[in-house]
Design an enzyme around this catalytic site. Structure first.
Site, PDB file in Angstrom:
ATOM      1  N   LYS A   1      -0.160  -0.055  16.658  1.00 53.64           N
ATOM      2  CA  LYS A   1       0.524   1.206  16.024  1.00 53.64           C
ATOM      3  C   LYS A   1      -0.904   2.088  15.510  1.00 53.64           C
ATOM      4  CE  LYS A   1       2.503   1.783  11.865  1.00 53.64           C
ATOM      5  NZ  LYS A   1       3.797   1.464  10.938  1.00 53.64           N
TER       6      LYS A   1
ATOM      7  N   LYS B   1      -1.759   6.146  13.988  1.00 58.09           N
ATOM      8  CA  LYS B   1      -1.261   7.338  13.216  1.00 58.09           C
ATOM      9  C   LYS B   1      -1.382   8.583  14.266  1.00 58.09           C
ATOM     10  CE  LYS B   1      -0.791   5.112   9.527  1.00 58.09           C
ATOM     11  NZ  LYS B   1       0.500   4.788   9.045  1.00 58.09           N
TER      12      LYS B   1
ATOM     13  N   HIS C   1       7.924  -2.512   6.513  1.00 54.47           N
ATOM     14  CA  HIS C   1       6.662  -1.712   6.370  1.00 54.47           C
ATOM     15  C   HIS C   1       5.886  -2.927   5.279  1.00 54.47           C
ATOM     16  CE1 HIS C   1       4.554   0.361   3.139  1.00 54.47           C
ATOM     17  NE2 HIS C   1       3.827   1.278   4.274  1.00 54.47           N
TER      18      HIS C   1
ATOM     19  N   ASP D   1      10.996  -1.793   2.746  1.00 50.06           N
ATOM     20  CA  ASP D   1       9.904  -2.561   2.286  1.00 50.06           C
ATOM     21  C   ASP D   1      10.445  -3.112   0.913  1.00 50.06           C
ATOM     22  OD1 ASP D   1       7.843  -4.019   1.255  1.00 50.06           O
ATOM     23  OD2 ASP D   1       6.507  -2.331   1.890  1.00 50.06           O
TER      24      ASP D   1
ATOM     25  N   ASP E   1       2.972   6.755  14.327  1.00 49.41           N
ATOM     26  CA  ASP E   1       3.373   6.830  13.029  1.00 49.41           C
ATOM     27  C   ASP E   1       3.115   8.224  12.558  1.00 49.41           C
ATOM     28  OD1 ASP E   1       4.439   6.624  10.642  1.00 49.41           O
ATOM     29  OD2 ASP E   1       3.216   4.912   9.937  1.00 49.41           O
TER      30      ASP E   1
ATOM     31  N   GLU F   1      10.248   3.154   5.405  1.00 47.25           N
ATOM     32  CA  GLU F   1       9.315   2.774   4.530  1.00 47.25           C
ATOM     33  C   GLU F   1       9.270   3.605   3.151  1.00 47.25           C
ATOM     34  OE1 GLU F   1       5.711   3.529   6.859  1.00 47.25           O
ATOM     35  OE2 GLU F   1       4.940   4.267   5.143  1.00 47.25           O
TER      36      GLU F   1
ATOM     37  N   GLU G   1       5.468  -6.011   9.917  1.00 43.34           N
ATOM     38  CA  GLU G   1       3.994  -5.364  10.018  1.00 43.34           C
ATOM     39  C   GLU G   1       3.003  -5.999   9.407  1.00 43.34           C
ATOM     40  OE1 GLU G   1       3.876  -1.438   7.901  1.00 43.34           O
ATOM     41  OE2 GLU G   1       2.287  -0.668   9.318  1.00 43.34           O
TER      42      GLU G   1
ATOM     43  N   GLU H   1       7.558   6.844  14.526  1.00 45.32           N
ATOM     44  CA  GLU H   1       7.796   6.564  13.202  1.00 45.32           C
ATOM     45  C   GLU H   1       7.819   7.751  12.369  1.00 45.32           C
ATOM     46  OE1 GLU H   1       5.865   2.995  11.826  1.00 45.32           O
ATOM     47  OE2 GLU H   1       5.638   3.787   9.760  1.00 45.32           O
TER      48      GLU H   1
ATOM     49  N   ASN I   1       0.984  -1.351  -0.121  1.00 47.67           N
ATOM     50  CA  ASN I   1       0.012   0.166  -0.097  1.00 47.67           C
ATOM     51  C   ASN I   1       0.973   1.111   0.184  1.00 47.67           C
ATOM     52  OD1 ASN I   1       0.097   1.522   2.737  1.00 47.67           O
ATOM     53  ND2 ASN I   1       0.429  -0.805   3.226  1.00 47.67           N
TER      54      ASN I   1
HETATM   55  O1  LIG Z   1      -0.308   4.873   6.205  1.00 51.30           O
HETATM   56  C1  LIG Z   1       0.616   4.222   5.662  1.00 51.30           C
HETATM   57  O2  LIG Z   1       1.024   5.116   4.496  1.00 51.30           O
HETATM   58  C2  LIG Z   1       1.092   3.047   5.922  1.00 51.30           C
HETATM   59  C3  LIG Z   1       2.422   3.281   7.023  1.00 51.30           C
HETATM   60  O3  LIG Z   1       3.023   4.442   6.914  1.00 51.30           O
HETATM   61  C4  LIG Z   1       2.757   2.269   7.859  1.00 51.30           C
HETATM   62  O4  LIG Z   1       2.136   1.221   7.479  1.00 51.30           O
HETATM   63  O5  LIG Z   1       3.606   2.263   8.553  1.00 51.30           O
HETATM   64 MG   LIG Z   2       4.357   4.157   8.583  1.00 48.19          MG
END
Ligand SMILES: O=C([O-])CC(=O)C(=O)O
Ligand SMILES: [Mg+2]
Length: 388
Positions: free
Chosen positions: A181, A183, A321, A291, A212, A264, A340, A238, A53
């Protein structure tokens, strides 16, 4: 033997989630099949791959450059010394003819996707799990199929309050994960601290939270967050700033004593090396998330692991990642620190073979030939439909 075709299809993995930088309302990936003329159980061996992704499908690059280069090569030039299997390094070299160094862009995603399918085919032709083949060729000979996994989620989502966030995290813990985890960076610092505290409250002994920021912060904000986050026992902080801003990462490391994670969005050994040279990452506590599916595949990832060794980093500091089985196989074969996982997102591409459960934050991989896609029924049915 030879590769007879490379098929690609761009598939939606869209959802309403948002991180601090992007939403996923139009997210896609490339699904690839590398079809060989080797026959097993009456059927041709086909390797499968897809990209993680975050970077969208790469059908244009695959069709315009990488597929024709491989199919136009002398088939013998792509084989290993036995002459009975592909050599992924030679296929990689062929894909990259007439590509200048630097400026890695997203060709690294196209190449990484095909590379995944090539390794899947190679391990299937060798009739062993990819993790076994990797341990024998590049590791200490003995894989460890028990791999640490953490649950990534905690996205911003319309109408999702603290309750929704807590419920999501609780459901990961109930499924056996020990690290979750979420955001940050898509709300104010005060709101993010409230979100973090609401998750910390539900964690039991041995359970931890990672956060993150998806590269959102400038140096000042990264440090402001770093100071606030220092009060929490986080698993990691992160991607605070732009993935290519090594100085920001190094400055943050001077004031943030807890573990940091990043990588990542670094798509080559050279970019990874610049992080190690200039990013102030600390091999005793920080984590590297390169990744392979986004960064020229395992052929390049092996170069990255060699580079890390030169700079005194253990592969056990790598937790890639992407949440795909390719990195699970690399982790089991070459001793990465884990992988992950997105328990509720990006299906059917992420996750584990059917019946694999998370116990105390670990999965144990079954001994399936190849990467193990055949063990995940929803995924393999999409893959087989592409190749037929
Ligand atoms: O939300 C994303 O782009 C994915 C991401 O950073 C992660 O899995 O660490
Ligand atoms: Mg990330």
């Amino acid at each position: 033997m030879k590769i007879v075709d490379i098929a690609e299809s761009t598939r939606p993995i869209k959802s309403d989630i948002r991180n601090a930088y992007i939403d996923f309302s139009k997210m896609t990936l490339s699904l690839v099949a590398v079809v060989t003329d080797v026959i097993r159980d009456g059927k041709p061996v086909i390797g499968y791959g897809f990209n993680s992704n975050g970077r969208y499908g790469q059908g244009g690059l695959i069709r315009d450059r990488f597929r024709p280069r491989v199919l136009e090569a002398d088939p013998a030039s792509l084989l290993d010394d036995s002459g009975e299997n592909l050599d992924p390094h030679k296929v990689w070299g062929r894909m990259m003819i007439n590509e200048k160094p630097g400026g890695h862009g997203e060709r690294s995603v196209a190449v990484g996707t095909i590379d995944m399918a090539v390794w899947d085919a190679v391990a299937k032709i060798a009739n062993k799990p990819l993790y076994q083949l990797l341990a024998e060729r590049y590791g200490n000979g003995t894989p460890n199929p028990r791999v640490f996994v953490y649950a990534a989620g905690g996205y911003y989502y319309p109408g999702k309050g603290l309750d929704g966030l807590r419920k999501e995290m609780e459901s990961y813990l109930e499924r056996g994960y020990s690290v979750v985890k979420m955001k940050i960076g898509g709300a104010s610092l005060a709101d993010d601290c409230e979100r973090i505290e609401s998750v910390l409250q539900i964690l039991g002994p041995g359970q931890q939270l990672a956060v993150d920021a998806n590269g959102r912060f400038d140096l000042k904000t990264a440090i402001e967050y770093g100071k606030a986050l220092s009060q929490y026992p986080l698993f990691w902080y992160e991607e605070a700033g732009d993935p290519l801003d090594y100085e920001l990462q190094a400055e943050l490391g001077k004031v943030y004593a807890g573990p940091m994670a990043t990588g990542e969005n670094l798509f080559s050994m050279q970019d990874a090396r610049n992080l190690i040279r200039h990013g102030g990452m600390r091999p005793d506590r920080d984590w590297l998330q390169f990744d392979c599916a986004l960064s020229y595949g395992l052929v390049e990832y092996l170069r990255t692991l060699d580079m890390l060794k030169e700079y005194g980093w253990s592969p056990s500091r790598c937790i890639p990642h992407g949440g795909h089985q390719m990195s699970l196989a690399i982790a089991a074969g070459l001793g990465l620190g884990g992988n992950e996982s997105y328990p509720d997102l990006f299906q059917p591409y992420g996750g584990f073979p059917d019946g694999v459960t998370v116990e105390k934050g670990h999965v144990t991989l079954p001994a399936l030939p190849g990467i193990g896609f055949e063990g995940k029924s929803d995924l393999i049915s999409e893959m087989r439909a592409l190749a037929s």
